[in-house]
Write an enzyme that holds these catalytic residues in place. Structure first.
Site, PDB file in Angstrom:
ATOM      1  N   HIS A  16       0.910  -1.144  -0.020  1.00 20.78           N
ATOM      2  CA  HIS A  16       0.273  -0.312   0.003  1.00 20.78           C
ATOM      3  C   HIS A  16       0.668   1.039   0.046  1.00 20.78           C
ATOM      4  O   HIS A  16       0.410   2.140  -1.104  1.00 20.78           O
ATOM      5  CB  HIS A  16      -1.259   0.017   1.092  1.00 20.78           C
ATOM      6  N   LYS A  40     -17.109  -6.616   5.395  1.00 19.70           N
ATOM      7  CA  LYS A  40     -16.158  -7.182   5.787  1.00 19.70           C
ATOM      8  C   LYS A  40     -16.054  -7.223   7.655  1.00 19.70           C
ATOM      9  O   LYS A  40     -16.985  -5.603   8.030  1.00 19.70           O
ATOM     10  CB  LYS A  40     -15.017  -6.484   5.344  1.00 19.70           C
ATOM     11  N   ARG A  90      -1.779  -7.274  -7.624  1.00 20.67           N
ATOM     12  CA  ARG A  90      -0.760  -7.470  -8.067  1.00 20.67           C
ATOM     13  C   ARG A  90      -0.458  -8.972  -8.595  1.00 20.67           C
ATOM     14  O   ARG A  90       1.114  -9.266  -9.130  1.00 20.67           O
ATOM     15  CB  ARG A  90      -0.476  -8.537  -6.454  1.00 20.67           C
ATOM     16  N   SER A 127      -2.283  -8.266   2.877  1.00 24.38           N
ATOM     17  CA  SER A 127      -2.782  -7.441   4.058  1.00 24.38           C
ATOM     18  C   SER A 127      -3.445  -9.107   5.237  1.00 24.38           C
ATOM     19  O   SER A 127      -3.344  -8.959   6.023  1.00 24.38           O
ATOM     20  CB  SER A 127      -4.464  -6.436   4.747  1.00 24.38           C
TER      21      SER A 127
END
Length: 141
Positions: A16, A40, A90, A127
């Site tokens: 990040h 979430k 990614r 994360s």
């Protein structure tokens, strides 16, 4: 041009931070925004995520930190006069996930999405991985 770098940032990762630094070089202003996702459950409180983002951006004069709960991302963009959303990717799986949202943001509000490819040295970091490593370190103590 103003750009928005949204995410849950739960927690903020080196990936990040890399995307944020690179975006700050490309845009006049970058708003990094902790978005709340009702699907979430966050590991860290939003206030802690905001503090970590502020710490990561202390030397970036064109970066501001904010949060947004409820409503669509494009609503936040409209209110803030933001034309571009920044997304770090990614790999192909991230791009496959991001493309439908990018198309929808464009259709709904004319907001473009700017993809920044992850630094290969950081592409494996997520994360979830950072949280798992933190928990493992705490167990060892």
């Amino acid at each position: 041009m103003r750009a928005l770098f949204p995410g849950s940032f739960d927690p903020v990762t080196p990936g990040h931070q890399d995307v944020l630094r690179r975006a700050a070089l490309l845009f006049d202003e970058v708003v990094v925004c902790v978005m709340s996702n009702s699907n979430k459950t966050g590991r860290f409180p939003i206030t802690e995520r905001l503090d970590r983002l502020r710490a990561a951006a202390t030397d970036l004069s064109n970066v501001t930190v904010d949060s947004h709960t409820g409503g669509l991302l494009v609503d936040y963009c409209r209110r803030g006069g933001i034309d571009v959303v920044i997304r770090g990717v990614r790999g192909v799986a991230d791009l496959d996930y991001e493309m439908p949202m990018a198309r929808m943001n464009h259709e709904l509000a004319g907001v473009e999405t700017f993809f920044i490819a992850a630094d290969p040295a950081l592409a494996h970091i997520s994360s979830t991985l950072v949280t798992a490593m933190s928990q493992q370190d705490r167990v060892r103590e």
